[in-house]
Design a protein around this motif. Structure first.
Motif, PDB file in Angstrom:
ATOM      1  N   GLY A 191       0.809  -1.211   0.000  1.00 14.29           N
ATOM      2  CA  GLY A 191       0.000   0.000   0.000  1.00 14.29           C
ATOM      3  C   GLY A 191       0.836   1.253   0.000  1.00 14.29           C
ATOM      4  N   GLN A 192       0.160   2.376  -0.166  1.00 13.58           N
ATOM      5  CA  GLN A 192       0.802   3.684  -0.151  1.00 13.58           C
ATOM      6  C   GLN A 192      -0.181   4.641   0.503  1.00 13.58           C
ATOM      7  N   GLN A 193       0.314   5.609   1.249  1.00 13.58           N
ATOM      8  CA  GLN A 193      -0.561   6.580   1.885  1.00 13.58           C
ATOM      9  C   GLN A 193      -0.973   7.642   0.878  1.00 13.58           C
ATOM     10  N   MET A 194      -2.250   8.056   0.968  1.00 15.62           N
ATOM     11  CA  MET A 194      -2.740   9.037   0.006  1.00 15.62           C
ATOM     12  C   MET A 194      -2.109  10.412   0.223  1.00 15.62           C
ATOM     13  N   VAL A 195      -2.053  10.874   1.441  1.00 14.06           N
ATOM     14  CA  VAL A 195      -1.468  12.186   1.707  1.00 14.06           C
ATOM     15  C   VAL A 195      -0.035  11.976   2.164  1.00 14.06           C
ATOM     16  N   SER A 196       0.835  11.950   1.184  1.00 14.59           N
ATOM     17  CA  SER A 196       2.263  11.775   1.457  1.00 14.59           C
ATOM     18  C   SER A 196       3.034  12.443   0.333  1.00 14.59           C
ATOM     19  N   PHE A 197       4.279  12.795   0.611  1.00 14.66           N
ATOM     20  CA  PHE A 197       5.098  13.424  -0.424  1.00 14.66           C
ATOM     21  C   PHE A 197       5.265  12.516  -1.650  1.00 14.66           C
ATOM     22  N   HIS A 244       3.263  10.314  -2.913  1.00 16.36           N
ATOM     23  CA  HIS A 244       2.031  10.276  -3.714  1.00 16.36           C
ATOM     24  C   HIS A 244       1.782  11.622  -4.402  1.00 16.36           C
ATOM     25  N   LEU A 245       2.058  12.723  -3.710  1.00 21.26           N
ATOM     26  CA  LEU A 245       1.902  14.044  -4.331  1.00 21.26           C
ATOM     27  C   LEU A 245       2.878  14.216  -5.493  1.00 21.26           C
ATOM     28  N   GLN A 260       4.144  11.770  -7.298  1.00 20.09           N
ATOM     29  CA  GLN A 260       3.629  10.910  -8.370  1.00 20.09           C
ATOM     30  C   GLN A 260       2.486  11.608  -9.117  1.00 20.09           C
ATOM     31  N   THR A 261       1.654  12.314  -8.387  1.00 19.56           N
ATOM     32  CA  THR A 261       0.532  13.024  -9.012  1.00 19.56           C
ATOM     33  C   THR A 261       1.034  14.114  -9.953  1.00 19.56           C
ATOM     34  N   VAL A 262       2.023  14.884  -9.517  1.00 13.86           N
ATOM     35  CA  VAL A 262       2.600  15.933 -10.373  1.00 13.86           C
ATOM     36  C   VAL A 262       3.237  15.304 -11.610  1.00 13.86           C
ATOM     37  N   LEU A 263       3.983  14.217 -11.421  1.00  9.79           N
ATOM     38  CA  LEU A 263       4.598  13.532 -12.568  1.00  9.79           C
ATOM     39  C   LEU A 263       3.542  12.977 -13.518  1.00  9.79           C
ATOM     40  N   HIS A 264       2.426  12.512 -12.972  1.00  7.07           N
ATOM     41  CA  HIS A 264       1.338  12.007 -13.820  1.00  7.07           C
ATOM     42  C   HIS A 264       0.763  13.132 -14.679  1.00  7.07           C
ATOM     43  N   ILE A 265       0.587  14.305 -14.070  1.00  6.38           N
ATOM     44  CA  ILE A 265       0.072  15.455 -14.826  1.00  6.38           C
ATOM     45  C   ILE A 265       1.037  15.816 -15.951  1.00  6.38           C
ATOM     46  N   VAL A 266       2.331  15.850 -15.653  1.00  3.40           N
ATOM     47  CA  VAL A 266       3.342  16.146 -16.677  1.00  3.40           C
ATOM     48  C   VAL A 266       3.275  15.100 -17.784  1.00  3.40           C
ATOM     49  N   GLN A 267       3.158  13.830 -17.409  1.00  4.26           N
ATOM     50  CA  GLN A 267       3.095  12.751 -18.397  1.00  4.26           C
ATOM     51  C   GLN A 267       1.878  12.895 -19.303  1.00  4.26           C
ATOM     52  N   VAL A 268       0.733  13.231 -18.735  1.00  4.54           N
ATOM     53  CA  VAL A 268      -0.488  13.398 -19.537  1.00  4.54           C
ATOM     54  C   VAL A 268      -0.338  14.571 -20.509  1.00  4.54           C
ATOM     55  N   VAL A 269       0.179  15.695 -20.020  1.00  5.95           N
ATOM     56  CA  VAL A 269       0.349  16.874 -20.884  1.00  5.95           C
ATOM     57  C   VAL A 269       1.317  16.561 -22.029  1.00  5.95           C
ATOM     58  N   VAL A 270       2.444  15.932 -21.708  1.00  2.00           N
ATOM     59  CA  VAL A 270       3.420  15.584 -22.756  1.00  2.00           C
ATOM     60  C   VAL A 270       2.794  14.614 -23.757  1.00  2.00           C
ATOM     61  N   SER A 271       2.018  13.645 -23.280  1.00  2.00           N
ATOM     62  CA  SER A 271       1.405  12.681 -24.201  1.00  2.00           C
ATOM     63  C   SER A 271       0.431  13.371 -25.152  1.00  2.00           C
ATOM     64  N   TYR A 272      -0.348  14.349 -24.651  1.00  2.00           N
ATOM     65  CA  TYR A 272      -1.257  15.080 -25.531  1.00  2.00           C
ATOM     66  C   TYR A 272      -0.496  15.973 -26.507  1.00  2.00           C
ATOM     67  N   PHE A 273       0.593  16.586 -26.069  1.00  2.00           N
ATOM     68  CA  PHE A 273       1.417  17.361 -26.997  1.00  2.00           C
ATOM     69  C   PHE A 273       1.926  16.473 -28.128  1.00  2.00           C
TER      70      PHE A 273
END
Length: 187
Positions: free
Chosen positions: A121-127, A129-130, A132-145
């Motif tokens: 498992g992983q804790q939701m409110v943790s550095f 996970h946060l 990973q969330t930022v990296l996921h956003i970057v990955q999605v934006v780059v994939s759409y570009f």
């Protein structure tokens, strides 16, 4: 406007009435991008003049600019592949709790066996996970570009996306760890 008149859509998107009750015209401007009053074909082409790239002010007008865009897009596609692998590795390293659960299962000849399952498992409110969330956003934006670049239908840019993604996968995925749990019976 009388009911018997229908709309005839012009190239500029305006509509004018026509006397033909069976007329059904669509705006052809929506079928492609407008470039200097003409339509861009939705077919692959190889050119380096007036190639619009992602933003209105970013236009390729020379072979040198196309070469620069090719290298940048190639590197962006490589970065995308590397980012995917990096996120997987970070996720593996940030897993904070490993729990083993044992449960009895019927065995042969009326015996009882203990089967062990591993829960990670992983804790939701943790550095981690946060991050990973930022990296996921970057990955999605780059994939759409990359998708939008490919949708320019410019052959050079499409090759840059495909070659960069392939090179990135080749360079970053060969070390991809495959963890095999010998106690796992269901795959």
């Amino acid at each position: 406007m009388p009911h018997s008149q229908h709309m005839d859509h012009k190239m500029n998107g305006s509509a004018t009435p026509t006397p033909d009750p069976h007329a059904h015209h669509h705006t052809t401007a929506s079928l492609g991008h407008m470039h200097d009053g003409g339509m861009m074909d939705m077919t692959f082409y190889f050119g380096y003049k007036k190639v619009h790239l992602l933003f209105s002010g970013l236009v390729i007008n020379s072979a040198r600019e196309m070469a620069g865009a090719f290298v940048a897009i190639f590197l962006l596609a490589m970065f995308y592949e590397g980012l995917k692998i990096a996120r997987e590795n970070l996720l593996r390293k940030s897993q904070v709790s490993i729990r083993y659960n044992s449960m009895p299962v019927p065995g042969p000849n009326g015996t009882v066996l203990m089967e062990t399952h591993k829960t990670v498992g992983q804790q939701m409110v943790s550095f981690p996970h946060l991050f990973q969330t930022v990296l996921h956003i970057v990955q999605v934006v780059v994939s759409y570009f990359l998708m939008l670049i490919f949708m320019t239908y410019n052959g050079y840019l499409c090759i840059a996306v495909a070659a960069g993604a392939g090179t990135g996968y080749f360079l970053f995925s060969w070390k991809k760890a495959v963890v095999v749990d010998i106690t796992e019976h269901c795959h």
